[in-house]
Design an enzyme around this catalytic site. Structure first.
Site, PDB file in Angstrom:
ATOM      1  N   TYR A  48       0.753  -1.398   0.127  1.00  0.00           N
ATOM      2  CA  TYR A  48       0.014  -0.195   0.316  1.00  0.00           C
ATOM      3  C   TYR A  48       0.874   1.287  -0.045  1.00  0.00           C
ATOM      4  CZ  TYR A  48      -3.254   3.605   1.766  1.00  0.00           C
ATOM      5  OH  TYR A  48      -4.124   4.562   1.800  1.00  0.00           O
ATOM      6  N   ASP A  62      -1.427  15.827   6.280  1.00  0.00           N
ATOM      7  CA  ASP A  62      -1.649  14.860   5.511  1.00  0.00           C
ATOM      8  C   ASP A  62      -3.536  15.840   4.960  1.00  0.00           C
ATOM      9  OD1 ASP A  62      -3.198  13.012   3.921  1.00  0.00           O
ATOM     10  OD2 ASP A  62      -3.781  11.265   5.530  1.00  0.00           O
ATOM     11  N   ASP A  89      -2.792   5.763  -2.541  1.00  0.00           N
ATOM     12  CA  ASP A  89      -3.748   6.074  -1.957  1.00  0.00           C
ATOM     13  C   ASP A  89      -4.130   7.603  -2.482  1.00  0.00           C
ATOM     14  OD1 ASP A  89      -5.683   8.457  -0.480  1.00  0.00           O
ATOM     15  OD2 ASP A  89      -4.330   7.776   1.378  1.00  0.00           O
ATOM     16  N   ASP A  91      -5.843   9.888  -2.348  1.00  0.00           N
ATOM     17  CA  ASP A  91      -6.647  11.166  -2.226  1.00  0.00           C
ATOM     18  C   ASP A  91      -8.280  10.887  -2.787  1.00  0.00           C
ATOM     19  OD1 ASP A  91      -5.243  11.277   0.541  1.00  0.00           O
ATOM     20  OD2 ASP A  91      -3.776  13.221  -0.868  1.00  0.00           O
ATOM     21  N   HIS A 116      -7.768   4.415  -4.472  1.00  0.00           N
ATOM     22  CA  HIS A 116      -8.729   4.948  -4.299  1.00  0.00           C
ATOM     23  C   HIS A 116      -8.763   6.174  -3.873  1.00  0.00           C
ATOM     24  CE1 HIS A 116      -7.057   5.988   0.044  1.00  0.00           C
ATOM     25  NE2 HIS A 116      -6.442   4.451   0.204  1.00  0.00           N
ATOM     26  N   GLU A 118     -11.597   9.049  -2.666  1.00  0.00           N
ATOM     27  CA  GLU A 118     -12.881   9.581  -0.898  1.00  0.00           C
ATOM     28  C   GLU A 118     -13.897  10.473  -1.888  1.00  0.00           C
ATOM     29  OE1 GLU A 118      -9.196   9.758   1.613  1.00  0.00           O
ATOM     30  OE2 GLU A 118      -9.406  12.161   1.613  1.00  0.00           O
ATOM     31  N   CYS A 126      -7.071  13.504   7.534  1.00  0.00           N
ATOM     32  CA  CYS A 126      -7.087  11.787   8.134  1.00  0.00           C
ATOM     33  C   CYS A 126      -8.610  11.368   8.227  1.00  0.00           C
ATOM     34  CB  CYS A 126      -5.597  11.889   9.261  1.00  0.00           C
ATOM     35  SG  CYS A 126      -6.342  10.041   9.848  1.00  0.00           S
ATOM     36  N   ARG A 161     -13.756   4.722  -2.181  1.00  0.00           N
ATOM     37  CA  ARG A 161     -13.668   5.377  -0.204  1.00  0.00           C
ATOM     38  C   ARG A 161     -14.983   6.195   0.335  1.00  0.00           C
ATOM     39  NH1 ARG A 161      -8.343   7.544   3.268  1.00  0.00           N
ATOM     40  NH2 ARG A 161      -9.325   9.275   4.649  1.00  0.00           N
ATOM     41  N   GLU A 191     -14.546   4.215   5.299  1.00  0.00           N
ATOM     42  CA  GLU A 191     -13.046   4.829   6.293  1.00  0.00           C
ATOM     43  C   GLU A 191     -13.868   4.679   8.182  1.00  0.00           C
ATOM     44  OE1 GLU A 191     -10.075   5.002   7.305  1.00  0.00           O
ATOM     45  OE2 GLU A 191      -9.615   6.682   6.455  1.00  0.00           O
ATOM     46  N   ASN A 213      -9.227  -0.738   7.027  1.00  0.00           N
ATOM     47  CA  ASN A 213      -8.135   0.042   7.141  1.00  0.00           C
ATOM     48  C   ASN A 213      -7.689  -0.142   9.235  1.00  0.00           C
ATOM     49  OD1 ASN A 213      -5.819   2.548   7.640  1.00  0.00           O
ATOM     50  ND2 ASN A 213      -7.635   3.834   7.899  1.00  0.00           N
TER      51      ASN A 213
HETATM   52  C1  LIG Z   1      -5.111   5.787   5.149  1.00  0.00           C
HETATM   53  C2  LIG Z   1      -5.264   7.006   4.905  1.00  0.00           C
HETATM   54  O1  LIG Z   1      -5.831   7.624   3.903  1.00  0.00           O
HETATM   55  C3  LIG Z   1      -3.426   6.740   4.721  1.00  0.00           C
HETATM   56  O2  LIG Z   1      -3.640   8.150   4.059  1.00  0.00           O
HETATM   57  O3  LIG Z   1      -2.748   6.352   5.120  1.00  0.00           O
HETATM   58  C4  LIG Z   1      -5.456   7.917   6.128  1.00  0.00           C
HETATM   59  C5  LIG Z   1      -4.214   6.892   7.551  1.00  0.00           C
HETATM   60  C6  LIG Z   1      -3.793   7.265   9.253  1.00  0.00           C
HETATM   61  O4  LIG Z   1      -4.052   8.671   8.053  1.00  0.00           O
HETATM   62  O5  LIG Z   1      -3.634   7.008   9.961  1.00  0.00           O
HETATM   63  C7  LIG Z   1      -6.174   7.760   6.321  1.00  0.00           C
HETATM   64  O6  LIG Z   1      -6.827   8.786   6.361  1.00  0.00           O
HETATM   65  O7  LIG Z   1      -6.858   6.961   7.444  1.00  0.00           O
HETATM   66 MG   LIG Z   2      -4.549   9.248   2.874  1.00  0.00          MG
END
Ligand SMILES: C[C@](O)(C(=O)O)[C@H](CC(=O)O)C(=O)O
Ligand SMILES: [Mg+2]
Length: 297
Positions: A48, A62, A89, A91, A116, A118, A126, A161, A191, A213
């Site tokens: 991943y 993020d 990912d 986004d 993926h 979202e 996040c 997602r 999620e 996840n």
């Molecule tokens: C899965 C996720 O989108 C990621 O970017 O890895 C994050 C993981 C995290 O921040 O813990 C998420 O938004 O869950």
């Molecule tokens: Mg992410």
């Protein structure tokens, strides 16, 4: 040596087949290509590429600051060192539906097996934080249509997602999941499910594969592979686990180096030079020049 042996298309086809096997596929998040080599060697099912890791690696939160070029570049570097499928990912797809279309094609070109997308608004955050907002179901369906139509390899997996569980509740999340699957998504990433029962509810809501996840310090209980498999989950990601482990070790090591004035007491915890060279397949480069690996370690 140097690169993966299998073509991107054959890795995608194998990924599709594995997703329909009923087996739970385990995808740890690789924070760099070398980590992907280790994930492959130890027998996981895929790699991943996490947006959270990619941004944290650049010392950024993020929140959608990273660009498509940065994400595709790093994801491509990771995908090219493994014969396992790599899922990235993407986004929110980096903009409007037309940007989503371009995103999918560029990720295909980078050798990824899937991505993926979202349903959060921009700027995203996040999925395990409070205060998220999602776009309308119709808007997300437009993103999915754009993605599905743009791909040139039908085996490239488009995973949708939904971040709706936090703000709108489980019923809204399952309803969105159904709409996204109907729009052509190959897999659903629900999620921030709280527990196994929520994954089970999602499982009965859709016919396509579902992803769990298992990120730490978030809203989901950390469930075992046995539990997830029994709930009918098809793929589990451990997105930030390896970066968290590595950064924990790095911080401890830096502190000890400051205190002791030497790293001698840390050597036992390090990956050895010989193990590193083994992962790099160093001796194999003698195929080109027998003077390349002509030393003992
Ligand atoms: C899965 C996720 O989108 C990621 O970017 O890895 C994050 C993981 C995290 O921040 O813990 C998420 O938004 O869950
Ligand atoms: Mg992410």
């Amino acid at each position: 040596m140097l690169h993966a042996k299998k073509s991107a298309h054959s890795r995608r086809a194998a990924f599709r087949e594995a997703l329909s096997s009923g087996r739970l596929l385990r995808f740890p998040g690789a924070f760099n290509p070398l980590t992907a080599v280790l994930i492959t060697e130890l027998g996981f099912d895929g790699v991943y590429v996490s947006g959270a890791v990619l941004s944290a690696d650049l010392a950024l939160p993020d929140i959608g600051l990273t660009t498509l070029t940065e994400v595709a570049g790093r994801a491509g570097q990771i995908a090219r060192v493994t014969d396992l499928p790599a899922l990235v990912d993407a986004d929110t797809g980096f903009g409007e539906p037309m940007n989503v279309a371009r995103t999918v094609q560029i990720l295909e070109d980078a050798g990824l097996a899937g991505c993926h997308l979202e349903d959060q608004v921009n700027p995203k955050r996040c999925g395990h934080l409070d205060g998220k907002s999602v776009v309308s179901t119709e808007e997300m369906v437009r993103r999915i249509h754009a993605a599905v139509t743009a791909r040139r390899d039908d085996d490239f997996v488009i995973c949708a997602r939904t971040d709706a569980r936090a703000g709108e509740g489980l019923a809204a999340a399952t309803e969105r999941a159904r709409a996204y699957a109907d729009a052509g998504a190959d897999m659903i990433f629900p999620e921030a499910m709280a527990d196994l029962a929520e994954f089970e509810a999602m499982r009965s809501a859709v016919d396509v594969p579902i992803l769990a996840n298992m990120t730490e310090f978030g809203k989901s209980e950390l469930l075992t592979t046995a539990a997830l498999e029994s709930a009918g989950v098809n793929l589990v990601i451990y997105p930030v686990t390896l970066l968290r482990l590595a950064m924990g070790a790095v911080e401890d090591g830096l502190r000890q180096l400051l205190t002791d004035g030497t790293q001698a007491g840390l050597v036992d915890r390090m990956q050895t030079r010989s193990r590193l060279y083994e992962l790099l397949d160093y001796p194999a480069y003698n195929t080109f020049d027998t003077d390349t690996f002509n030393f003992r370690i």
